[in-house]
Every structure is written in C-alpha cells, then in structure tokens.
Design an enzyme around this catalytic site. Structure first.
Site, short mmCIF file in Angstrom:
data_model
loop_
_atom_site.label_atom_id
_atom_site.label_comp_id
_atom_site.label_asym_id
_atom_site.label_seq_id
_atom_site.Cartn_x
_atom_site.Cartn_y
_atom_site.Cartn_z
N ILE A 128 41.09 14.84 37.05
CA ILE A 128 41.52 14.68 38.44
C ILE A 128 40.27 14.45 39.29
O ILE A 128 39.34 15.25 39.28
CB ILE A 128 42.27 15.92 38.94
N GLU A 129 40.29 13.35 39.99
CA GLU A 129 39.20 12.98 40.88
C GLU A 129 39.63 13.30 42.30
O GLU A 129 40.74 12.99 42.71
CB GLU A 129 38.93 11.48 40.73
#
Length: 139
Positions: A128-129
């Site tokens: 997850i960015e």
C-alpha cells in the site's frame, strides 16, 4: 458516456478481522455492507463515499464470486491511496498507529502528477502506497 473513476476493487484476504483492524489503523471504515437483492452482507473497507475495497476470504473467493479473477493470490495487490497532508504528518500518523513504513519517502508519479510516497504492507502482504502532493519539503 465514458469511464469516470474507480468504484471499487477486490482484496482476497486470509483473516477478515486482522484486515479490518489494519485498515482501521489507517483511519478507514471497515465492516459490513448490505448487498442488494437480499443476498446478505459483504465485508468492505470504505475509502471514501465513492470508493471501497470489497473483501473475500481466500478459501471462499471462487465460491462467492463466480466471476473471480484467475490467478488471484494473497499479497498480490499493490495500490496507492492519496494522503491529505504532509509527508511528515503521514509518517507521524503511521508511527502512532504502529504501522511500519518500508522505506524513506520517495518521489513518485501519481494520478495527479509528481508526489511523495510512503509504503506499508497489510496483514496479507499487499503493498500500500500513501502519496501526498505538493509537500514543499519534497519538491
């Protein structure tokens, strides 16, 4: 008429409660949503009023979703969420929530152009960015 946005996407998970707990740490609403046609409820993560993640438990995905994605796997997702605030605020928030950051902030190109990103992993190892735009410290 044309495509205008991403409505939702699907995560295949091992443990719903662990997934709910993690995304709640990120400040997102996690729980159950009524399905139309009297088909019961489905587990979801609400990102905004117009975006969500539908969740399927890995050993029931093919049964519950006849149109399942072939070749699905735990930890195969990689997506970016827009962070509203500075990179430092994101780092402080993640630290307070007990969510480890994978590396130092990095310049990235997002949907709105140049930004700065942090990366974390959820309980199923999905990447997850968190991207922020316009932080003067990272221009």
């Amino acid at each position: 008429m044309a495509i205008e946005a991403i409505d939702h996407w699907v995560l295949v998970v091992k443990d719903l409660e662990a997934t709910f707990a993690f995304y709640r740490k990120l400040g997102l609403e996690a729980g159950w949503q009524e399905r139309p046609g009297g088909r019961g409820t489905r587990p979801i993560i609400r990102i905004s009023e117009t975006q969500k993640l539908n969740l399927y438990v890995v050993d029931r995905y093919e049964i519950e979703s006849p149109t399942h994605a072939p070749g699905y796997a735990l930890g195969s997702a990689d997506f970016c969420l827009k962070w509203q605030g500075s990179v430092q605020e994101a780092q402080d928030f993640l630290k307070q929530a007990g969510v480890p950051v994978l590396q130092e902030p990095a310049a990235r190109s997002g949907a709105l152009g140049p930004g700065t990103s942090l990366y974390v992993r959820d309980p199923d190892n999905n990447l997850i960015e968190l991207i922020t735009y316009g932080d003067p410290k990272y221009r």
